[in-house]
Design a protein around this motif. Structure first.
Motif, PDB file in Angstrom:
ATOM      1  N   ALA A  93       0.767  -1.256  -0.072  1.00  0.00           N
ATOM      2  CA  ALA A  93      -0.116   0.120   0.115  1.00  0.00           C
ATOM      3  C   ALA A  93       0.900   1.313  -0.105  1.00  0.00           C
ATOM      4  N   LEU A  94       2.095   1.179   0.261  1.00  0.00           N
ATOM      5  CA  LEU A  94       2.984   2.412   0.280  1.00  0.00           C
ATOM      6  C   LEU A  94       3.963   2.499  -1.217  1.00  0.00           C
ATOM      7  N   GLN A  95       3.950   3.729  -1.621  1.00  0.00           N
ATOM      8  CA  GLN A  95       4.544   4.173  -2.765  1.00  0.00           C
ATOM      9  C   GLN A  95       5.876   5.077  -2.368  1.00  0.00           C
ATOM     10  N   TYR A  96       6.908   4.559  -2.549  1.00  0.00           N
ATOM     11  CA  TYR A  96       7.947   5.394  -2.284  1.00  0.00           C
ATOM     12  C   TYR A  96       8.848   5.734  -3.316  1.00  0.00           C
ATOM     13  N   VAL A  97       9.762   6.787  -2.983  1.00  0.00           N
ATOM     14  CA  VAL A  97      10.732   7.449  -3.892  1.00  0.00           C
ATOM     15  C   VAL A  97      11.903   7.042  -3.088  1.00  0.00           C
ATOM     16  N   ASP A  98      12.936   6.359  -3.724  1.00  0.00           N
ATOM     17  CA  ASP A  98      14.072   5.917  -3.267  1.00  0.00           C
ATOM     18  C   ASP A  98      15.261   6.293  -3.882  1.00  0.00           C
ATOM     19  N   TYR A  99      16.108   6.708  -3.244  1.00  0.00           N
ATOM     20  CA  TYR A  99      17.520   7.306  -3.547  1.00  0.00           C
ATOM     21  C   TYR A  99      18.525   6.119  -3.383  1.00  0.00           C
ATOM     22  N   LEU A 100      18.928   5.187  -4.418  1.00  0.00           N
ATOM     23  CA  LEU A 100      19.897   4.049  -4.185  1.00  0.00           C
ATOM     24  C   LEU A 100      21.186   4.378  -4.769  1.00  0.00           C
ATOM     25  N   ALA A 101      22.066   4.546  -3.761  1.00  0.00           N
ATOM     26  CA  ALA A 101      23.797   4.452  -3.903  1.00  0.00           C
ATOM     27  C   ALA A 101      24.056   3.284  -4.179  1.00  0.00           C
ATOM     28  N   TYR A 102      24.496   3.205  -5.585  1.00  0.00           N
ATOM     29  CA  TYR A 102      25.231   1.802  -5.941  1.00  0.00           C
ATOM     30  C   TYR A 102      26.808   2.066  -6.124  1.00  0.00           C
ATOM     31  N   HIS A 103      27.451   0.840  -5.828  1.00  0.00           N
ATOM     32  CA  HIS A 103      28.966   0.623  -5.969  1.00  0.00           C
ATOM     33  C   HIS A 103      28.854  -0.549  -6.839  1.00  0.00           C
ATOM     34  N   CYS A 104      29.933  -0.483  -7.729  1.00  0.00           N
ATOM     35  CA  CYS A 104      30.336  -1.681  -8.489  1.00  0.00           C
ATOM     36  C   CYS A 104      31.326  -2.618  -7.738  1.00  0.00           C
ATOM     37  N   ILE A 105      30.867  -3.781  -7.118  1.00  0.00           N
ATOM     38  CA  ILE A 105      31.800  -4.460  -6.204  1.00  0.00           C
ATOM     39  C   ILE A 105      32.057  -5.788  -6.767  1.00  0.00           C
ATOM     40  N   ASN A 106      33.446  -5.939  -7.038  1.00  0.00           N
ATOM     41  CA  ASN A 106      33.580  -7.525  -7.707  1.00  0.00           C
ATOM     42  C   ASN A 106      32.825  -7.574  -8.945  1.00  0.00           C
ATOM     43  N   ARG A 107      32.566  -6.448  -9.688  1.00  0.00           N
ATOM     44  CA  ARG A 107      31.902  -6.574 -11.190  1.00  0.00           C
ATOM     45  C   ARG A 107      30.434  -6.769 -10.911  1.00  0.00           C
ATOM     46  N   THR A 108      29.877  -6.494  -9.701  1.00  0.00           N
ATOM     47  CA  THR A 108      28.551  -6.497  -9.758  1.00  0.00           C
ATOM     48  C   THR A 108      28.154  -5.237  -9.003  1.00  0.00           C
TER      49      THR A 108
END
Length: 132
Positions: free
Chosen positions: A97-112
């Motif tokens: 029932a919840l709609q979010y706006v997310d800020y996702l910090a990504y790092h490429c770790i071991n090619r993932t």
């Protein structure tokens, strides 16, 4: 000339995040979140801070939106590549029932690409559909 990083593997990582948010399949959790990730955001006017292991436990013990046939909403609003190893992705996702706006910090770790930090905001609370 500097090579531009490819965005396809990052978009695949975002898709894994959307899938995890819908099906709660924690067997895939380590392909989405780094083991040191932190989550921050306001729920019910209080700042919540969750270490990733607590979030995993919460997902594992909660009925998934998929199991409830909840509507699925997911969209990528912004992708900002800082380098071939760091990015910020802003998404909108509905979790039950919840709609979010997310800020996702990504790092490429071991090619993932893995989420190392998540900042969430409850954008909307959907009311249950009436059965009249």
């Amino acid at each position: 000339m500097t090579e531009r990083p490819t965005i396809a593997p990052l978009l695949e990582a975002v898709d894994r995040y959307f899938t995890l948010m819908y099906d709660n399949d924690v067997s895939q959790f380590d392909r989405v979140f780094a083991p040191t990730a932190q989550l921050h955001g306001f729920r019910d006017a209080e700042l919540r801070i969750l270490p990733v292991r607590d979030y995993r436990t919460m997902l594992a013990s909660t009925a998934s939106p998929k199991s409830k046939n909840a509507p699925r909403l997911q969209e990528i609003l912004l992708v900002d590549l800082a380098s071939s190893a760091q990015a910020m992705v802003k998404v909108r996702v509905r979790i039950d029932a919840l709609q979010y706006v997310d800020y996702l910090a990504y790092h490429c770790i071991n090619r993932t690409w893995l989420i190392t930090a998540k900042s969430f905001h409850v954008e909307r609370r959907h009311e249950p559909a009436s059965t009249s």
